[in-house]
Structures are given as structure tokens and as C-alpha cells.
Design an enzyme around this catalytic site. Sequence first.
Site, PDB file in Angstrom:
ATOM      1  N   HIS A 103      21.758  -4.905  20.730  1.00  0.00           N
ATOM      2  CA  HIS A 103      21.812  -3.744  19.843  1.00  0.00           C
ATOM      3  C   HIS A 103      22.294  -2.461  20.506  1.00  0.00           C
ATOM      4  O   HIS A 103      22.346  -1.418  19.847  1.00  0.00           O
ATOM      5  CB  HIS A 103      20.431  -3.512  19.228  1.00  0.00           C
ATOM      6  CG  HIS A 103      19.914  -4.681  18.441  1.00  0.00           C
ATOM      7  ND1 HIS A 103      20.493  -5.082  17.252  1.00  0.00           N
ATOM      8  CD2 HIS A 103      18.886  -5.540  18.678  1.00  0.00           C
ATOM      9  CE1 HIS A 103      19.832  -6.127  16.779  1.00  0.00           C
ATOM     10  NE2 HIS A 103      18.865  -6.428  17.623  1.00  0.00           N
ATOM     11  N   HIS A 203      -6.238   6.333  -3.905  1.00  0.00           N
ATOM     12  CA  HIS A 203      -4.941   6.977  -3.747  1.00  0.00           C
ATOM     13  C   HIS A 203      -4.248   7.354  -5.058  1.00  0.00           C
ATOM     14  O   HIS A 203      -3.280   8.117  -5.035  1.00  0.00           O
ATOM     15  CB  HIS A 203      -4.038   6.090  -2.893  1.00  0.00           C
ATOM     16  CG  HIS A 203      -4.579   5.872  -1.520  1.00  0.00           C
ATOM     17  ND1 HIS A 203      -4.764   6.900  -0.622  1.00  0.00           N
ATOM     18  CD2 HIS A 203      -5.005   4.744  -0.883  1.00  0.00           C
ATOM     19  CE1 HIS A 203      -5.266   6.433   0.503  1.00  0.00           C
ATOM     20  NE2 HIS A 203      -5.426   5.126   0.373  1.00  0.00           N
ATOM     21  N   CYS A 244      -8.808   0.081   5.739  1.00  0.00           N
ATOM     22  CA  CYS A 244      -9.136   0.457   4.364  1.00  0.00           C
ATOM     23  C   CYS A 244      -9.955  -0.630   3.673  1.00  0.00           C
ATOM     24  O   CYS A 244     -10.942  -0.343   3.002  1.00  0.00           O
ATOM     25  CB  CYS A 244      -7.858   0.722   3.576  1.00  0.00           C
ATOM     26  SG  CYS A 244      -7.060   2.296   3.940  1.00  0.00           S
TER      27      CYS A 244
END
Length: 283
Positions: A103, A203, A244
Site C-alpha cells: 500500500h 441514543h 454498552c
Amino acid sequence: MKSMKTAAIAVLVFSAGMASAGPDNDVLVINGELTMTTRAAVPEHMADTPLDELLSGWHYRTDETQSLQADDFDNPGMVFVDVAADAWNTVEGTEGKACATCHQDPSTMKGVRAVYPKWNDATEEVRTLAMQINSCRVENMGADPYKYTGGKMANMEALISLQSRGMPVNVAIDGPAQSDWEWGRELYYTRTGQLELSCANCHEDNNGNMIRADHLSQGHINGFPVYRLKNTKLNTVHARFKGCVRDTRAETYKPGSPEFVALELYVASRGNGLSVEGPSVRN
């Protein structure tokens, strides 16, 4: 009956711990040069949500935390980008290759972070950036994979994300990726754990409110990997998902699992139009 009472009490405690507080209207400009899109129109595929505007999590932070992200010299996440830049040029594995072998400069990764997760035709699966990094390491370099949520993975994700900083998130959800997206949406709205909470309960229903002295944002992941002042390190998306789910007192999925991959695809698409911010700074 006892478990139901426990869950009900926990939800009441959770709700009582919230206080109203809204996001600010500041503008994020990186290094005094690059203005970030931290407010955007709700994508068409999110029209059925209660959100009337997309707001980066940056808007929910204190002025002091916001300023850390606005200057690369102050942003503590940039230290880990430098570590990853060294790893990028380091030969590893049986094939005698480094990332740079194929790359060249990390700048060739411009645009990559903005479109991940994405469908991979060769493997016929949705791949996250972490999955692609490990695929390159194992298949092209003959090197050991990084731990999915480990420090080396977070560092490399930060280096790659930086190349797309300021570009709009543009995650595709149609074609063969659609079924995974729909699965991720289902997971997002499913209540779990003793607290019987879903991602949306925090959220969507309570973004802008405060819990345990911290804001609840709209939960976008355009800023990942995130340097959290709480644990003084870069944090990956699946590590945050795991935390979470754990906070709902539920059995969590494994980082890199099909469930979390689908959830990442869905959550990433919710932020389509916001700028890639990683590495960002949050509480």
C-alpha cells in the site's frame, strides 16, 4: 417475579440519574484548517427515527475535551497514530512484507474508513475495517492477526481513519449487505439485560440527557477509534458495543461476532453524512 422487580427498580434508578442537558452549537475545525461536518441531515433510510438532525458526539463534550480534538498536538490519540505509522512500515510474517509493501504510504488509505463496514464480494460477507486489516495480515503478510479490540488494532484503525478525516461517512446498506443491515437494526432496537434497555433507549430517547455525570450522545461511530479520557487509550467500536451491552446487565456478544458486525454496519449507516473524525476525543 423477583427478577422482574429487580429490573423495574434498576430502570427507575437509571431514569432518576438522568438530567437534561443539550449539545452545543460549536464548530469543529481541526488545526485551524479543516472544518468538520458535525451536524448533518438525517439520511433517507433513517427517516423513521425520531432524530431531526445528526449530531456528532463531539457536540456533547465539554469545551476542554472538544479543544483536545481540535489540535493534533493536543489530541492524545495522535500518539497511537505515530505508533501505527511505525508498524505500517515494519516487516512481519512469513512473506517478508509490511503494510507499506503493498500500500506504500498510509495516504493511499484515503476514503477507506468512510465506507466501512462494507460488503466483500470475494468472501460474501460484510467486513469491518478490523476484519480487513487482519485479512491482510494473515493472507498477504503471513503474520498473526491482531486481537480484534486490542491496542495494535486500535492504533492501525486510527492511522487508517486519519487518512479519511473530514470525508463524509458513506456506508452502503443496499444489495447483499441489506440483510445484515436489517439484522443490525433489529439488534439496535432490541431490549436486553436486567435493565431491559436497547441502544435506542439511550441514543434516541435520551440523547442530550446526562447519566452518571456524562452526556448521552446520539451514539454515532464516525469518531472511532476514540481516545477516552476515562481509560486513557484508544477504544474500538466493538469494545464500546461490549461495554454498552454489559451496562444493560446482559450477556454480551463477542467482538468480531456476526452480531456485532451487523450492529456496526447499522450504527455506521446512521452517521452517513457526518465527517470521519477518528481518532476523536471523548470522556
